[in-house]
Design an enzyme around this catalytic site. Sequence first.
Site, PDB file in Angstrom:
ATOM      1  N   GLU A  58     -48.772  70.343  14.709  1.00  0.00           N
ATOM      2  CA  GLU A  58     -49.183  69.105  15.371  1.00  0.00           C
ATOM      3  C   GLU A  58     -49.663  69.368  16.803  1.00  0.00           C
ATOM      4  O   GLU A  58     -49.027  70.102  17.557  1.00  0.00           O
ATOM      5  CB  GLU A  58     -47.985  68.154  15.395  1.00  0.00           C
ATOM      6  CG  GLU A  58     -48.234  66.813  16.047  1.00  0.00           C
ATOM      7  CD  GLU A  58     -47.020  65.904  16.027  1.00  0.00           C
ATOM      8  OE1 GLU A  58     -47.148  64.727  16.395  1.00  0.00           O
ATOM      9  OE2 GLU A  58     -45.922  66.380  15.641  1.00  0.00           O
ATOM     10  N   LYS A 130     -52.622  59.912  13.340  1.00  0.00           N
ATOM     11  CA  LYS A 130     -51.213  59.672  13.008  1.00  0.00           C
ATOM     12  C   LYS A 130     -50.892  58.174  13.012  1.00  0.00           C
ATOM     13  O   LYS A 130     -51.183  57.469  13.986  1.00  0.00           O
ATOM     14  CB  LYS A 130     -50.325  60.410  14.023  1.00  0.00           C
ATOM     15  CG  LYS A 130     -48.835  60.355  13.737  1.00  0.00           C
ATOM     16  CD  LYS A 130     -48.098  61.207  14.758  1.00  0.00           C
ATOM     17  CE  LYS A 130     -46.598  61.244  14.520  1.00  0.00           C
ATOM     18  NZ  LYS A 130     -45.917  62.109  15.512  1.00  0.00           N
ATOM     19  N   CYS A 164     -46.066  64.821  11.247  1.00  0.00           N
ATOM     20  CA  CYS A 164     -44.682  64.716  11.729  1.00  0.00           C
ATOM     21  C   CYS A 164     -43.945  63.484  11.202  1.00  0.00           C
ATOM     22  O   CYS A 164     -43.562  63.442  10.045  1.00  0.00           O
ATOM     23  CB  CYS A 164     -44.683  64.780  13.255  1.00  0.00           C
ATOM     24  SG  CYS A 164     -43.091  65.304  13.959  1.00  0.00           S
TER      25      CYS A 164
END
Length: 296
Positions: A58, A130, A164
Amino acid sequence: MSSYWWVKDHAEGSLLRVAVFEGTSSTDGNVSSIVEQVELQAKRASKEYSTHLLVFPELFLSGYILNRDIMLSAARYIVENGVIGRLQQVARQYSIALQIGYPELDNDEKIYNTAILIDEDGKILLNYRKTHLWSSKEREVFEEGNELSSVVELRGVRVGIMICYDSEMCEVARSLSLRGAQLLIISTALSSSPRNKNIACHMIPTRALENHVWIAYANLALPDFYGLSRIIGPDGDELCRVENDPLIVADLIPKNYLSSIASTPYLADRRPLLYTAIHDMNYHVQLPANYQYTDD
């Protein structure tokens, strides 16, 4: 619509050779030095291992730094210096697909925590923002994306992306799997804590098993992050994990799983009409006003 790939005829060999790199996070947003490292690892994965796809953690291009000024500077550098174009050149030069996280700047100077997937010809297959930001710390720096990853084909394998905290929402992996994903890429910056070890060691393999997908899990390295990067099979077992070498490689071979997962066709045995509370906003959970996220 998901295809039950394991009941089809497959050759004995690999569908795709995947590599994961567990790098150290930048602490100052120095993008240029990271681009050099990306190129070095792409060359190594291609020349030494004949890898088709290389996955990075990430925000690897900038480092996972929850400081808006640093992220804004890094995001501007990426745009002004044509960094994505440079990554496309690297992909073409070494005939290897790249998935890498970076801070994406839009026209309103909003920043997104984004992962890009570039194929071996340098074509951008996917640019995913994200959707599940962790705590006020990320929300003070980044905007939330509003769409789950598309599912795209890479050398015949259907691929989706999570970043994540996305992977801790079981609905995300299930949604991508229902759309036909066979490989889920999870780029993460999971910090060192006992709780986070459980996520890497238990939750992520469960995502692979409950959806019968491969997972390429790329975390940032110790000491600030937990590492534990690994590639997991559709039965939930590890194919490999980072130990001494930060670069790991595995082949995706369907025939290895025909007997171990055929008895549990989870996607077909679901009863979606029983789960309507999942998308009913009447059941949306509100946190107390004084709620504090912990770092543990």
